[in-house]
Design a protein around this motif. Structure first.
Motif, PDB file in Angstrom:
ATOM      1  N   GLU A  56      41.684  67.244  38.487  1.00 49.49           N
ATOM      2  CA  GLU A  56      41.012  67.748  39.676  1.00 49.49           C
ATOM      3  C   GLU A  56      41.967  68.612  40.498  1.00 49.49           C
ATOM      4  O   GLU A  56      41.573  69.623  41.062  1.00 49.49           O
ATOM      5  N   GLN A  57      43.231  68.187  40.575  1.00 48.15           N
ATOM      6  CA  GLN A  57      44.252  68.962  41.272  1.00 48.15           C
ATOM      7  C   GLN A  57      45.481  69.017  40.372  1.00 48.15           C
ATOM      8  O   GLN A  57      46.100  67.992  40.096  1.00 48.15           O
ATOM      9  N   ARG A  75      30.672  70.164  39.864  1.00 51.90           N
ATOM     10  CA  ARG A  75      31.981  70.792  40.084  1.00 51.90           C
ATOM     11  C   ARG A  75      31.871  72.305  39.862  1.00 51.90           C
ATOM     12  O   ARG A  75      31.332  72.749  38.856  1.00 51.90           O
ATOM     13  N   ASP A  94      40.069  63.055  38.235  1.00 55.27           N
ATOM     14  CA  ASP A  94      38.805  62.516  38.751  1.00 55.27           C
ATOM     15  C   ASP A  94      38.428  61.275  37.939  1.00 55.27           C
ATOM     16  O   ASP A  94      39.148  60.858  37.034  1.00 55.27           O
ATOM     17  N   GLU A 107      39.373  64.096  34.172  1.00 57.86           N
ATOM     18  CA  GLU A 107      39.620  65.536  34.214  1.00 57.86           C
ATOM     19  C   GLU A 107      40.598  65.845  35.350  1.00 57.86           C
ATOM     20  O   GLU A 107      40.563  65.204  36.403  1.00 57.86           O
TER      21      GLU A 107
END
Length: 187
Positions: free
Chosen positions: A156-157, A31, A150, A154
């Motif tokens: 992600e968006q 990432r 995710d 975590e």
């Protein structure tokens, strides 16, 4: 014969992000944060340096936030009085689903505290508060933020929050007024 893919945050090659020895033709990177990245190939065959002559760049753009959810209930500015509390066994919080959201961050905060009474990630666009004893009189804010998490949990968006308020109106507790100068019997 050897080769490496080198990824950095700066054009001068400092600030190394990743170095992959003997990479395959395609490469999956970890990432990456938003920003500009620089990459090059370093390789040698039979003692000859065949490294890339130029450093290439690419940009990782910020992921746009998800829109705020439309909150449904309880209504904004609603007041829950003693009669309603006696009848209720729970308070239902609900909002419209947000496309692409995998979870919703829900928080409930009393007006006199910055620490949430409840704060959690939920899969469904609703929360049933069945522990009414955790609430006291006063105003409460409830906030919902749609997010995409995710597989590691975590964000992600991220999303944009929506908030509403409601209050619990209970009468003040008063000591009973006892008659003066009389004898009172009780159990």
């Amino acid at each position: 014969d050897s080769g490496s893919f080198i990824l950095t945050r700066s054009a001068d090659g400092n600030d190394l992000v990743a170095e992959v020895s003997s990479p395959a033709r395609t490469l999956t990177l970890p990432r990456l944060e938003e920003g500009r990245y620089f990459w090059r190939m370093s390789a040698e065959i039979e003692g000859y340096d065949i490294s890339s002559r130029e450093t290439h760049t690419f940009d990782v753009l910020a992921i746009p936030p998800l829109p705020p959810p439309d909150l449904v209930e309880p209504e904004d500015g609603g007041v829950v009085g003693p009669e309603a509390l006696r009848a209720l066994r729970s308070i239902h919080f609900a909002w419209e689903p947000v496309p692409s959201a995998t979870h919703y961050r829900f928080s409930l905060t009393h007006e006199q505290s910055s620490t949430p009474i409840y704060e959690m990630y939920l899969h469904e666009p609703e929360f049933l508060l069945d522990t009414l004893s955790s609430l006291d009189r006063g105003s409460f804010a409830w906030t919902v933020t749609a997010v995409t998490l995710d597989e590691d949990g975590e964000v992600e968006q991220p999303g944009t929050s929506a908030s509403r308020e409601f209050s619990i109106a209970l009468p003040d507790v008063r000591l009973p007024v006892l008659p003066q100068g009389e004898v009172i019997y009780g159990r």
